[in-house]
Design a protein around this motif. Structure first.
Motif, mmCIF file in Angstrom:
data_model
loop_
_atom_site.group_PDB
_atom_site.id
_atom_site.type_symbol
_atom_site.label_atom_id
_atom_site.label_comp_id
_atom_site.label_asym_id
_atom_site.label_seq_id
_atom_site.Cartn_x
_atom_site.Cartn_y
_atom_site.Cartn_z
ATOM 1 N N ASP A 291 0.869 -1.167 0.000
ATOM 2 C CA ASP A 291 0.000 0.000 0.000
ATOM 3 C C ASP A 291 0.910 1.222 0.000
ATOM 4 O OD1 ASP A 291 -1.908 1.952 0.275
ATOM 5 O OD2 ASP A 291 -2.990 0.966 1.905
ATOM 6 N N ILE A 292 1.137 1.758 -1.179
ATOM 7 C CA ILE A 292 2.131 2.816 -1.374
ATOM 8 C C ILE A 292 1.488 3.975 -2.125
ATOM 9 C CG2 ILE A 292 4.283 3.431 -2.559
ATOM 10 C CD1 ILE A 292 5.202 0.533 -2.088
ATOM 11 N N VAL A 293 1.806 5.182 -1.702
ATOM 12 C CA VAL A 293 1.384 6.388 -2.406
ATOM 13 C C VAL A 293 2.611 7.034 -3.042
ATOM 14 C CG1 VAL A 293 0.403 8.701 -2.204
ATOM 15 C CG2 VAL A 293 -0.607 6.791 -0.935
ATOM 16 N N ALA A 294 2.554 7.209 -4.362
ATOM 17 C CA ALA A 294 3.574 7.963 -5.085
ATOM 18 C C ALA A 294 3.100 9.409 -5.144
ATOM 19 C CB ALA A 294 3.772 7.391 -6.477
ATOM 20 N N GLU A 295 3.684 10.248 -4.325
ATOM 21 C CA GLU A 295 3.239 11.628 -4.238
ATOM 22 C C GLU A 295 3.592 12.400 -5.513
ATOM 23 O OE1 GLU A 295 5.190 13.001 -0.737
ATOM 24 O OE2 GLU A 295 3.798 11.989 0.640
ATOM 25 N N ARG A 296 2.793 13.404 -5.805
ATOM 26 C CA ARG A 296 3.051 14.284 -6.948
ATOM 27 C C ARG A 296 3.238 15.701 -6.398
ATOM 28 N NH1 ARG A 296 -0.971 13.044 -9.704
ATOM 29 N NH2 ARG A 296 -0.071 11.705 -11.307
ATOM 30 N N PRO A 297 4.477 16.128 -6.176
ATOM 31 C CA PRO A 297 4.706 17.470 -5.627
ATOM 32 C C PRO A 297 4.173 18.549 -6.572
ATOM 33 C CG PRO A 297 6.685 16.109 -5.451
ATOM 34 C CD PRO A 297 5.728 15.363 -6.324
ATOM 35 N N ASP A 298 3.850 19.697 -6.008
ATOM 36 C CA ASP A 298 3.372 20.819 -6.815
ATOM 37 C C ASP A 298 4.395 21.145 -7.911
ATOM 38 O OD1 ASP A 298 1.149 21.005 -5.240
ATOM 39 O OD2 ASP A 298 1.885 22.697 -4.038
ATOM 40 N N PRO B 116 8.285 11.131 -4.727
ATOM 41 C CA PRO B 116 8.442 10.675 -3.335
ATOM 42 C C PRO B 116 7.378 9.628 -2.992
ATOM 43 C CG PRO B 116 8.528 13.069 -3.475
ATOM 44 C CD PRO B 116 8.076 12.588 -4.819
ATOM 45 N N ALA B 117 7.807 8.556 -2.317
ATOM 46 C CA ALA B 117 6.901 7.451 -1.993
ATOM 47 C C ALA B 117 6.776 7.292 -0.484
ATOM 48 C CB ALA B 117 7.416 6.156 -2.614
ATOM 49 N N ARG B 118 5.557 6.941 -0.058
ATOM 50 C CA ARG B 118 5.297 6.628 1.348
ATOM 51 C C ARG B 118 4.307 5.471 1.401
ATOM 52 N NH1 ARG B 118 0.225 8.908 2.340
ATOM 53 N NH2 ARG B 118 -0.324 10.649 0.939
ATOM 54 N N GLY B 119 4.305 4.773 2.528
ATOM 55 C CA GLY B 119 3.372 3.664 2.680
ATOM 56 C C GLY B 119 4.047 2.468 3.304
ATOM 57 N N THR B 120 3.522 1.282 2.990
ATOM 58 C CA THR B 120 4.007 0.065 3.632
ATOM 59 C C THR B 120 4.169 -1.065 2.629
ATOM 60 O OG1 THR B 120 1.743 -0.629 4.157
ATOM 61 C CG2 THR B 120 2.933 0.630 5.839
ATOM 62 N N VAL B 121 5.085 -1.955 2.967
ATOM 63 C CA VAL B 121 5.252 -3.243 2.291
ATOM 64 C C VAL B 121 5.185 -4.317 3.365
ATOM 65 C CG1 VAL B 121 6.778 -4.700 0.920
ATOM 66 C CG2 VAL B 121 6.697 -2.241 0.486
ATOM 67 N N THR B 122 4.247 -5.232 3.236
ATOM 68 C CA THR B 122 4.084 -6.307 4.209
ATOM 69 C C THR B 122 4.493 -7.623 3.565
ATOM 70 O OG1 THR B 122 2.279 -5.137 5.291
ATOM 71 C CG2 THR B 122 2.466 -7.494 5.723
ATOM 72 N N VAL C 197 4.790 -9.404 8.156
ATOM 73 C CA VAL C 197 5.618 -8.380 8.802
ATOM 74 C C VAL C 197 5.550 -7.108 7.964
ATOM 75 C CG1 VAL C 197 7.924 -7.758 9.599
ATOM 76 C CG2 VAL C 197 7.145 -10.141 9.754
ATOM 77 N N THR C 198 5.131 -6.013 8.588
ATOM 78 C CA THR C 198 4.942 -4.760 7.868
ATOM 79 C C THR C 198 6.171 -3.868 7.993
ATOM 80 O OG1 THR C 198 2.549 -4.810 8.156
ATOM 81 C CG2 THR C 198 3.545 -2.675 7.699
ATOM 82 N N HIS C 199 6.596 -3.343 6.844
ATOM 83 C CA HIS C 199 7.760 -2.460 6.771
ATOM 84 C C HIS C 199 7.288 -1.096 6.267
ATOM 85 C CE1 HIS C 199 10.393 -6.075 7.002
ATOM 86 N NE2 HIS C 199 9.419 -6.614 6.271
ATOM 87 N N GLU C 200 7.576 -0.053 7.040
ATOM 88 C CA GLU C 200 7.245 1.315 6.631
ATOM 89 C C GLU C 200 8.323 1.815 5.673
ATOM 90 O OE1 GLU C 200 4.340 4.380 7.232
ATOM 91 O OE2 GLU C 200 4.515 2.568 8.463
ATOM 92 N N LEU C 201 7.904 2.471 4.604
ATOM 93 C CA LEU C 201 8.888 3.038 3.682
ATOM 94 C C LEU C 201 9.605 4.202 4.354
ATOM 95 C CD1 LEU C 201 7.254 1.309 1.657
ATOM 96 C CD2 LEU C 201 7.520 3.182 0.008
ATOM 97 N N PRO C 202 10.942 4.198 4.364
ATOM 98 C CA PRO C 202 11.674 5.291 5.009
ATOM 99 C C PRO C 202 11.381 6.633 4.343
ATOM 100 C CG PRO C 202 13.118 3.404 4.613
ATOM 101 C CD PRO C 202 11.846 3.138 3.872
ATOM 102 N N ALA C 203 10.974 7.603 5.135
ATOM 103 C CA ALA C 203 10.641 8.923 4.615
ATOM 104 C C ALA C 203 11.871 9.606 4.040
ATOM 105 C CB ALA C 203 10.035 9.783 5.728
#
Length: 346
Positions: A153-160, A186-192, A196-202
């Motif tokens: 469950d990952i969001v690929a952000e779209r900066p302004d 930039p990506a945020r979210g998780t990979v399980t 075991v859930t891993h948070e994407l490093p900010a």
């Protein structure tokens, strides 16, 4: 501007919406060029009775982090679908691969065009062993995928102000491809993985899109290189290609600096050792002089009916320089990404 710089800007920049195809299904000459934002209406690809057997549509997302590399594919090839979720654990150097090929378009739905904004139809796959939903919006793209062992469950952000390279590659008026290569999201979210859930490093996680709509020859080879990261306080992205664009007058080469696209018009020279894919590669040309050093070769081969593919997708780091539109050499010191060589009969 000197003659060398003029020669590098021969490709036409498109700034208004345009249809990829004419009413008769052939390539619209006005669509040939490149864009900074998705402006092409590609809904004619896959239309009934147009280019049957040669239509190719896909969404591919590659995500790189210090801990994992993730790839998600949802593709329709007219006579079959190809869907895949792949995760590589960088510390353990192990991967988990779930893939499915289904006949015709069974279980897969793709939007007609990219850039339709909020409320656009998502890309979905419901095939044996894989469920994927890719939802695009003005602020970013959410990628949700599940397999037996993996949940993403990952969001690929779209900066302004972020720009993405769109290119039409014209082999002929019946064989052509529209591609959007969008790097340094930039990506945020998780990979399980196995529960075991891993948070994407900010600040260290990046997403790259390969969006494709077109009508392809049966046999084709290509190079693709992409990389994303922060260097010297700037958000950098590399988008490099080759082979499949040779002789068409179009390239898919660009540098992204803080979301601003710098189009690279010249074809590139790719050098690598096919007897040892983990040896350094060199990619050079006007405005590009980089070395790619791999740490992993993702090798895949498929021979199933009319589909024959062979891929070496190597992951590693780029270093060197790429020259921006002002003529300034932008240093690249350790940009994480990939470089690949693909042979397809499809």
């Amino acid at each position: 501007m000197n003659d060398a710089r003029t020669a590098l800007t021969h490709e036409r920049e498109i700034t208004e919406p345009v249809s990829l195809t004419l009413p008769n299904g052939r390539l619209n000459p006005a669509a040939v060029g490149w864009t900074r934002h998705p402006l092409h209406d590609t809904s004619g690809i896959g239309a009934r009775g147009r280019g049957t057997g040669r239509n190719k549509r896909w969404e591919y997302w590659g995500i790189t982090t210090p801990d994992h590399i993730v790839a998600v594919t949802v593709a329709m090839l007219d006579y079959a679908t190809l869907n895949q979720v792949w995760v590589f654990d960088r510390a353990a150097a192990t991967d988990i691969d779930a893939s499915a090929i289904t006949p015709l378009s069974r279980g897969v739905d793709l939007p007609g065009s990219l850039g339709e904004g909020d409320g656009a139809r998502p890309a979905t796959a419901r095939v044996p062993g894989i469920e994927t939903t890719i939802t695009d919006s003005a602020s970013g793209t959410r990628i949700v995928a599940t397999t037996k062992r993996v949940a993403i469950d990952i969001v690929a952000e779209r900066p302004d102000g972020h720009e993405a390279l769109g290119v039409v590659v014209p082999w002929s008026d019946t064989r052509f491809q529209y591609t959007v290569k969008d790097v340094a999201r930039p990506a945020r979210g998780t990979v399980t993985i196995d529960g075991v859930t891993h948070e994407l490093p900010a600040g260290e996680s990046w997403a790259v899109l390969d969006h494709g709509r077109g009508r392809w020859p049966y046999s084709m080879r290509w190079h693709w290189g992409a990389a994303s990261g922060i260097e010297h306080g700037r958000r950098l992205g590399l988008q490099l290609g080759g082979l499949w664009t040779d002789g068409t007058g179009s390239t898919e080469n660009a540098l992204s600096v803080d979301g601003r696209l710098h189009k690279l018009g010249a074809e590139l020279d790719w050098r690598f050792d096919p007897s040892d894919w983990l040896r350094p590669w060199t990619i050079t040309g006007d405005r590009v002089d980089v070395i790619f050093t791999p740490f992993h070769d993702r090798y895949a081969k498929t021979a199933l009916g009319v589909i024959h593919t062979e891929t070496h997708q190597c992951f590693g780091t780029y270093r060197g320089t790429v020259t921006d539109d002002s003529g300034t050499a932008v240093p690249v010191e350790a940009l994480l990404g990939w470089a690949e060589f693909v042979k397809n009969r499809w």
